[in-house]
Scaffold this active site. Structure first.
Site, mmCIF file in Angstrom:
data_model
loop_
_atom_site.group_PDB
_atom_site.id
_atom_site.type_symbol
_atom_site.label_atom_id
_atom_site.label_comp_id
_atom_site.label_asym_id
_atom_site.label_seq_id
_atom_site.Cartn_x
_atom_site.Cartn_y
_atom_site.Cartn_z
ATOM 1 N N MET A 1 -48.329 3.720 -5.033
ATOM 2 C CA MET A 1 -48.598 3.433 -6.452
ATOM 3 C C MET A 1 -49.784 2.485 -6.591
ATOM 4 S SD MET A 1 -44.721 3.121 -7.942
ATOM 5 C CE MET A 1 -43.892 2.447 -6.523
ATOM 6 N N LYS B 1 -39.901 9.585 -14.799
ATOM 7 C CA LYS B 1 -40.379 8.601 -13.830
ATOM 8 C C LYS B 1 -41.745 8.918 -13.273
ATOM 9 C CE LYS B 1 -37.017 5.811 -12.586
ATOM 10 N NZ LYS B 1 -37.378 4.578 -12.104
ATOM 11 N N ASP C 1 -36.642 13.532 -10.119
ATOM 12 C CA ASP C 1 -37.831 12.783 -10.549
ATOM 13 C C ASP C 1 -39.019 13.708 -10.773
ATOM 14 O OD1 ASP C 1 -36.676 10.324 -10.321
ATOM 15 O OD2 ASP C 1 -37.497 9.890 -8.345
HETATM 16 N N1 SAH Z 1 -39.891 7.341 -2.406
HETATM 17 C C1 SAH Z 1 -41.253 7.838 -2.354
HETATM 18 C C2 SAH Z 1 -42.222 6.894 -3.017
HETATM 19 C C3 SAH Z 1 -41.976 6.720 -4.510
HETATM 20 S S1 SAH Z 1 -43.173 5.714 -5.270
HETATM 21 C C4 SAH Z 1 -41.647 8.110 -0.897
HETATM 22 O O1 SAH Z 1 -40.916 7.710 0.011
HETATM 23 O O2 SAH Z 1 -42.692 8.745 -0.673
HETATM 24 C C5 SAH Z 1 -44.340 6.906 -5.840
HETATM 25 C C6 SAH Z 1 -45.606 6.804 -5.022
HETATM 26 O O3 SAH Z 1 -45.439 7.463 -3.779
HETATM 27 C C7 SAH Z 1 -46.816 7.480 -5.628
HETATM 28 O O4 SAH Z 1 -47.445 6.666 -6.603
HETATM 29 C C8 SAH Z 1 -47.691 7.646 -4.409
HETATM 30 O O5 SAH Z 1 -48.272 6.420 -4.033
HETATM 31 C C9 SAH Z 1 -46.646 8.014 -3.356
HETATM 32 N N2 SAH Z 1 -46.471 9.471 -3.197
HETATM 33 C C10 SAH Z 1 -45.386 10.197 -3.474
HETATM 34 N N3 SAH Z 1 -45.564 11.491 -3.160
HETATM 35 C C11 SAH Z 1 -46.818 11.583 -2.661
HETATM 36 C C12 SAH Z 1 -47.597 12.657 -2.141
HETATM 37 N N4 SAH Z 1 -47.131 13.913 -2.063
HETATM 38 N N5 SAH Z 1 -48.850 12.373 -1.717
HETATM 39 C C13 SAH Z 1 -49.340 11.132 -1.769
HETATM 40 N N6 SAH Z 1 -48.649 10.071 -2.244
HETATM 41 C C14 SAH Z 1 -47.399 10.300 -2.688
#
Ligand code: SAH
Length: 263
Positions: free
Chosen positions: A179, A65, A43
């Protein structure tokens, strides 16, 4: 020997959590699977330093994505994974954070299962955990923040997110909103209307675990302004609730004299 399934047979698929970006937050299992894979579908949110761990002999394919940007649709991704496994490859589907949290893991698991392809999941550190660690605080507080809710406020093109704010407006809960940047105004208005205090502490954390992370601590009623002005265009998680009060207090603490030494 550690527990769990240590094998990675040709023609099988692993959904692997890449964690929030810092490669040190990858599990040892994830690293081992990455090293053994023949092909990796990843991703946009997978950290560059995590991708660097993949050997040059491994084929690796971006499947996009990132909201608002062009990416392969979910069915195409499902089909690519299945096709690679059918061709006898060891397939890693590398997903940001934990695959089971807002990661469309279910679609991919079902696609594999209905094609008769063995598929397993390797968990990862989710963004909310990394953000709390960066802020130096706990997402739950004994007696004060008894519930931790992961919620997504993803909207397509400015639409109002379909979220039951009444169910979420609990002063004894910590909310981790994924998100949610584009929906900040809806989150703030929805929760306040449902009874959460306007001065409830909110922390925004962008690029958690990465060197370019930035955080901002504010109040629920000021969240829309903060989401617009305090963040760049990285992924951000919004944490809301009493448990975040510690982050606000830390910011109010005077800078220790030692921090100025050598200036
Ligand atoms: N599976 C992922 C989430 C995917 S949805 C998890 O468990 O973290 C994608 C969202 O995750 C982004 O829009 C943001 O809200 C959050 N996200 C992912 N990586 C991030 C990071 N390094 N710092 C802050 N938010 C993050």
């Amino acid at each position: 020997m550690t527990g769990g399934d240590q094998t990675f047979a040709p023609g099988t698929v692993w959904l692997v959590g890449a964690g929030p970006g810092d490669p040190e937050l990858l599990t040892r299992k994830a690293e081992r699977l990455l090293r053994r894979a023949d092909i990796v579908f990843y991703d946009a949110l997978v950290g560059a330093d995590v991708l660097d761990l993949i050997g040059p002999e491994v084929e690796f394919i971006s499947v996009g994505k990132r909201s608002g940007r062009h990416s392969k649709d979910q069915r195409t991704i499902d089909a690519l994974i299945v096709e690679a496994a059918r061709a006898g490859k060891r397939v890693v589907r590398l997903k940001g954070g934990d695959p089971s949290i807002f990661g469309r893991a279910n679609e991919e698991l079902e696609a594999c299962r209905s094609a008769g392809i063995p598929v397993s999941v390797c968990p990862g550190v989710t963004a909310a955990s990394a953000a709390a660690a960066d802020l130096g605080l706990s997402l739950t507080l004994r007696g004060l923040a008894r519930r931790l809710t992961f919620v997504t406020a993803h909207t397509s093109k400015g639409a109002v997110p379909d979220v039951d704010w009444t169910a979420l407006a609990d002063p004894q809960a910590t909310l981790a909103v994924y998100m949610g940047k584009a929906a900040a105004a809806h989150i703030s208005a929805g929760l306040i209307e449902a009874g959460l205090a306007p001065d409830t502490t909110v922390a925004l954390m962008e690029n958690a675990s990465l060197p370019d992370r930035r955080s901002f601590v504010t109040r629920l009623d000021l969240l829309p302004l903060a989401a617009k002005s305090a963040l760049d265009d990285g992924p951000a998680v919004i944490l809301i609730g009493e448990a975040l009060r510690g982050a606000a207090m830390m910011r109010e603490m005077p800078v220790p004299a030692a921090a100025h030494a050598g200036e």
